[in-house]
Design an enzyme around this catalytic site. Structure first.
Site, PDB file in Angstrom:
ATOM      1  N   HIS A   1       0.826  -1.206   0.000  1.00  0.00           N
ATOM      2  CA  HIS A   1       0.000   0.000   0.000  1.00  0.00           C
ATOM      3  C   HIS A   1       0.866   1.264   0.000  1.00  0.00           C
ATOM      4  CE1 HIS A   1      -3.544   2.265   2.146  1.00  0.00           C
ATOM      5  NE2 HIS A   1      -3.330   2.715   0.935  1.00  0.00           N
TER       6      HIS A   1
ATOM      7  N   GLU B   1       2.358   1.731  -3.341  1.00  0.00           N
ATOM      8  CA  GLU B   1       1.364   2.251  -4.302  1.00  0.00           C
ATOM      9  C   GLU B   1       1.277   3.772  -4.226  1.00  0.00           C
ATOM     10  OE1 GLU B   1      -2.571   3.917  -4.101  1.00  0.00           O
ATOM     11  OE2 GLU B   1      -2.856   1.935  -3.201  1.00  0.00           O
ATOM     12  N   HIS B   2       1.285   4.314  -3.017  1.00  0.00           N
ATOM     13  CA  HIS B   2       1.278   5.771  -2.850  1.00  0.00           C
ATOM     14  C   HIS B   2       2.586   6.382  -3.349  1.00  0.00           C
ATOM     15  CE1 HIS B   2      -2.138   6.831   0.039  1.00  0.00           C
ATOM     16  NE2 HIS B   2      -2.310   5.544  -0.208  1.00  0.00           N
TER      17      HIS B   2
ATOM     18  N   GLU C   1       4.634   9.235   2.829  1.00  0.00           N
ATOM     19  CA  GLU C   1       3.500   8.407   2.428  1.00  0.00           C
ATOM     20  C   GLU C   1       3.292   7.211   3.347  1.00  0.00           C
ATOM     21  OE1 GLU C   1       1.340   9.287   0.031  1.00  0.00           O
ATOM     22  OE2 GLU C   1       2.548  11.116  -0.112  1.00  0.00           O
TER      23      GLU C   1
ATOM     24  N   GLU D   1      -4.370   6.829   7.182  1.00  0.00           N
ATOM     25  CA  GLU D   1      -5.475   6.225   6.441  1.00  0.00           C
ATOM     26  C   GLU D   1      -5.923   4.932   7.121  1.00  0.00           C
ATOM     27  OE1 GLU D   1      -6.388   3.981   2.199  1.00  0.00           O
ATOM     28  OE2 GLU D   1      -4.535   5.118   2.411  1.00  0.00           O
TER      29      GLU D   1
END
Length: 975
Positions: free
Chosen positions: A67, A70-71, A145, A167
């Site tokens: 994840h 990905e950012h 990130e 998040e």
């Protein structure tokens, strides 16, 4: 041009060609000779072209490496060295979709555009991002990130910060999110599905920069890639671009990204997980019970489709027998199913919400006894027919709610392609659909239940239960751990942390150089159509009822929307409009039981949906039209059946079934609780609008937090109030469903309109006709400024006001301002520097404006950022290229492709809001003509609105109490 199987085309060998008639496409499957990269092209006439590159990325732990990567890869690359090319593209391309997605076992990078030049620009930026990211040069990207220790000076406390960290703190605040994540862990403990690919906040800080880099080195290579192309683009030109600009520089590697199969269990596993609730919330009726089953492989195309339909018929309709049995046995107040087919071993789950742990045995007993009974005595064939029909209708309609069609097809391809299956097996659904239809003549579904549920030991019982103070315990432990960590650091190590924090902030606050920005490919204003698209709308009349006709190709589907003006409802009964919209179609009528009604609707239509809504009047300040909207769709020849069913629901619904009404209210409460956690930013944006806007206040009463609290009270006092509730539902229904206040929207081709005209009387004759009084609503608008407390550990901060009330008027430049504020000022200050997952602004034609943040670790600081927007706008300065970028990005948002039904809905919404084509053309020209002075002139609009001090925050109890001085009210959202 005809391509030949086995021949090479720009470095790619064509392996297979197939016509997929279900989606009107030709599928071309290639493999890149040098690297082994796989590529699928779906060739058709859709001008909304889609490109995606995906990688198989199975994580080994829950640090969230997939994840975070990905950012991070979208934060600058070799050819595009700006800090965030992704944001630059959002601001300045004509994309119709631009995002990246982390799944349990893969990471996808999809883009879409209708403009060829733009499409190739997007491909270029994304391919460079995944293969040549700047993560190797700037560790600060990982810090920003992913996660980092934040320490500004020696005397401060160390904290964790990072976008993904915050998040996932937000995700783990929601019990539903915890449930979804733990289902997979309970079934697949020894495979990649047993860990959290998104990252568990407890484990994210264990991820090192070196492990992060290694993950990219291992998996982000063409040999491990899946490239997808869709639409009317020239495939040879697309292949040449990918080969010449990227793949020619790589050689084949042997990458082990295989996903292991979880062996079946000898017996059902049981797993219990706690989730946090506030100390003042009650624990009773807040447990989730879930029975979960591993179901074959996703490459079994028949089982893949069959179980999707089985889950629907068992759990998703009012007639669903398993859902009925669980609700009837009082196991819980809400029941739903999950069929997760996007993993190698799909899973099927039966979930009960608002239950208690001591009901787990009874839960199992009811589920298994009900399923055994269905196997022995057979499933109602009408129920089977209805579920097959509604799924088939959805497959053929291919309306994905605004998402590009190619994007959804691309994701569906991965459900087999990633596991070495044929990538288009799930698109070519006709053969397996025919096999599933054997269930209408055999015990097809009964066999599936027996084999994959009743006799399946690869299963789990998952209990997700509330624990008071768990969140506080974790926060306290986290503070202790960080304090202990700091105490063990040497002075040099502390100075290093301060230096790293400083370096990160310097990078975050330093603007990209003009040279770097110019490397992001950009269209020109000349590439934009200057004229607004005219939506199909012609006014007509049938039997004295106003008809909004939308002459548009719909593939023989009729989209009929009924708009009932609800100003006929007295103000004190407004919340009952929202309740009525949730009840209709779910209760029995004179002719049908609610189970039979559900079956009839699903057999004869593509669905009937009721929504309480409102349309702002663009010409009258604070004016609006409240509506109860009915969305219905069916094949044109099925319109008589659809109108009969609509008439039955509208005129003959039986509200006196108290137990059924109670069930609906409980389920509604449950579903709204899920929304509050998942869409907290929309909750606060709507809530703050209710303080200063009549339409905002109305919507709060029928769909927002005010409505939620109304439903909570109805459930709590149902026994004493049930007769009153039913009488009010009857009263509101009688008032609303009247010929006097109806407008109908009809979307279909002109030559098919006769189907509507000839059958409309079936419904018309069942509507009331008495003269009705219309009411003027007066809401007590004032700055409530609430702090809405939950057990969550992130905030959703909203602030706004109505600029028209302050004497300002709407202009198209406000939409450019929205782009600038959302993707420049707020992005840099709230997301990049503040660590929030999301943030944006809104400027509506009715005058309502707002700023809002999403999964934000901050509260007061974010509100201060909102106030600081004024200074930023007053001194706003940029070059012509950047202004062009903002304008293009704004037009991209406005020109999002619309399906036929969406075009009809938008045209109707404009009609009710009195927005003309001339208004839209003026707005478009104002957008295209926006310049620096236009933006600076809007600083006073923002300044005036911010000075009104209307705020609303949904967030953690501790954080809200720490800042209680800024609120007029502090309230608990949940009991």
């Amino acid at each position: 041009m005809t391509l030949e199987i086995g021949k090479m085309y720009n470095g790619f060998k064509l392996l297979e060609e197939s016509t997929i008639k279900e989606i009107n496409s030709k599928a071309l499957l290639f493999q890149h000779e040098e690297t082994g990269a796989r590529l699928l092209k779906l060739e058709n006439e859709d001008d909304n072209k889609v490109f995606s590159i995906a990688f198989r990325t199975p994580p080994k732990n829950s640090t969230g490496v997939a994840h975070i990567l990905e950012h991070s890869v979208l934060c600058g690359s070799r050819k595009f060295p700006t800090k965030e090319p992704f944001v630059e593209l959002i601001k300045g391309s004509l994309n119709t979709f631009l995002n990246a997605m982390t799944f349990a076992d893969k990471t996808m990078y999809p883009v879409a555009s209708r403009n060829k030049k733009d499409f190739f620009n997007l491909m270029d930026v994304y391919l460079d991002a995944v293969f040549y990211p700047n993560i190797y040069n700037y560790p600060q990207i990982f810090m920003q990130e992913g996660w980092h220790y934040e320490l500004e000076d020696k005397n401060s406390d160390i904290t964790y910060k990072g976008v993904v960290y915050n998040e996932m703190k937000g995700a783990y605040s929601s019990p539903e999110s915890i449930l979804m994540r733990k289902i997979s862990e309970s079934l697949f403990p020894n495979t990649t599905y047993g860990v959290e690919s998104g990252g568990d906040p407890d484990f994210i800080p264990e991820l090192s920069y070196e492990e992060f880099i290694d993950f990219h080195k291992k998996y982000y290579h063409p040999s491990n890639s899946y490239i997808f192309l869709y639409g009317d683009g020239d495939v040879l030109e697309e292949l040449k671009f990918i080969q010449d600009n990227y793949l020619k520089d790589f050689h084949r590697l042997n990458i082990d990204s295989s996903i292991k199969i979880q062996p079946s269990f000898p017996k059902m596993r049981e797993m219990t997980v706690d989730y946090p609730i506030s100390p003042n919330e009650k624990e009773e009726d807040k447990t989730f019970l879930s029975l979960n089953f591993a179901v074959g492989k996703s490459t079994d195309k028949e089982l893949y489709l069959a179980f999707d339909i089985l889950e629907h018929l068992l759990l998703e309709t009012p007639a669903a027998p398993l859902k009925k049995a669980l609700i009837g046995a009082n196991i819980g107040k809400d029941v739903f199913g999950i069929f997760d087919s996007s993993i190698l071993q799909p899973s099927f789950s039966v979930v009960v919400k608002n239950s208690n742990e001591d009901k787990k045995d009874e839960f199992k007993q009811v589920v298994f006894n009900t399923l055994k009974d269905l196997v022995e005595n057979g499933i109602d064939k009408k129920l089977i027919e209805s579920s097959i029909n509604i799924k088939e209708f959805a497959l053929r309609e291919a309306d994905f709610g605004g998402y590009p069609t190619g994007l959804i097809y691309g994701i569906k391809c991965m459900d087999s392609w990633l596991y070495d299956g044929n990538p288009f097996m799930h698109l070519n659904y006709e053969p397996q659909l025919e096999k599933v239809k054997e269930a209408l003549r055999s015990n097809y579904f009964e066999r599936l239940i027996k084999e994959y549920i009743l006799n399946n030991n690869h299963s789990s019982l998952l209990i997700v239960k509330p624990k008071k103070g768990l969140g506080e315990e974790k926060e306290e432990q986290l503070k202790k751990n960080l304090k202990s960590y700091k105490e063990k650091l040497s002075e040099k190590e502390i100075n290093n942390l301060i230096e790293e924090t400083t370096k990160l902030k310097e990078r975050q606050t330093t603007s990209d150089s003009p040279e770097s920005l110019k490397k992001i490919p950009l269209l020109s204003i000349d590439d934009i159509e200057r004229n607004t698209e005219e939506l199909p709308l012609e006014l007509g009349e049938e039997s004295g009822i106003k008809i909004l006709k939308h002459n548009i190709f719909t593939n023989k589907i009729a989209y009929i929307n009924l708009y009932f003006n609800t100003t006929v409802v007295p103000q004190e009964l407004i919340p009952y409009v929202g309740l009525l919209s949730s009840v209709l179609g779910k209760v029995s009528t004179k002719k049908y039981s609610y189970e039979e009604l559900s079956n009839e609707v699903n057999i004869h239509t593509g669905g009937i949906y009721y929504t309480a809504t409102a349309y702002s009047d663009s010409k009258e300040l604070d004016g609006f039209v409240p509506m109860l909207k009915i969305k219905a769709k069916a094949l044109t020849e099925k319109l008589p059946d659809m109108f009969k069913l609509l008439g039955e629901e509208i005129e003959s619904s039986k509200f006196e079934d108290y137990s059924r009404i109670k069930e609906i209210i409980s389920e509604l409460k449950s579903r709204m609780e899920m929304t509050i956690f998942d869409r907290g930013h929309m909750v606060t944006a709507g809530r703050v609008a209710s303080y200063f806007s009549s339409v905002g206040s109305y919507l709060e009463s029928v769909t927002g937090l005010t409505f939620y609290h109304f439903i909570v009270e109805l459930e709590k006092n149902f026994q004493s109030e049930k007769e009153n509730i039913v009488n009010k539902l009857k009263e509101v229904s009688m008032l609303i469903f009247n010929k006097e206040n109806l407008t109908v929207s009809v979307a279909m081709q002109e030559e098919e309109y006769k189907y509507f005209r000839d059958n409309f009387s079936i419904l018309y004759n069942r509507l009331g006709s008495r003269k009705l009084q219309c009411y003027e609503y007066n809401f007590n608008l004032k700055p409530e400024n609430e702090g809405l407390m939950t057990s969550g550990k992130v905030q959703y901060n909203a602030k706004g006001y109505n600029y028209r009330k302050l004497g300002y008027e709407y202009t198209g430049a406000m939409q450019v301002l929205k782009t600038i504020i959302s993707y420049d000022y707020l992005w840099n200050n709230v997301r990049v520097q503040g660590g929030a997952y999301g943030c944006f602004g809104g400027f509506n034609r009715n005058g309502n404006m707002y700023f809002v943040s999403y999964r934000d670790p901050n509260l007061r600081g974010t509100l201060q950022v909102y106030d600081g927007a004024v200074k930023y706008l007053k001194s706003f300065n940029t070059d012509e290229r950047e202004m062009t970028k903002y304008i293009i990005g704004t037009i991209s948002d406005i020109d999002s492709p619309l399906t036929p039904s969406m075009k009809a809905e938008k045209a109707a919404a404009n009609y009710f809001s009195r927005i003309t084509t001339e208004d839209l053309q003026r707005e478009r020209e104002e957008i295209l003509d926006t310049n620096i002075n236009s933006i600076r002139s809007l600083a006073n609009v923002v300044d005036s609105c911010m000075k009104e001090q209307y705020i609303c925050v949904l967030g953690g109890e501790d954080r809200i109490k720490e800042n209680k001085d800024i609120f007029n009210k502090v309230i608990n959202v949940f009991e």
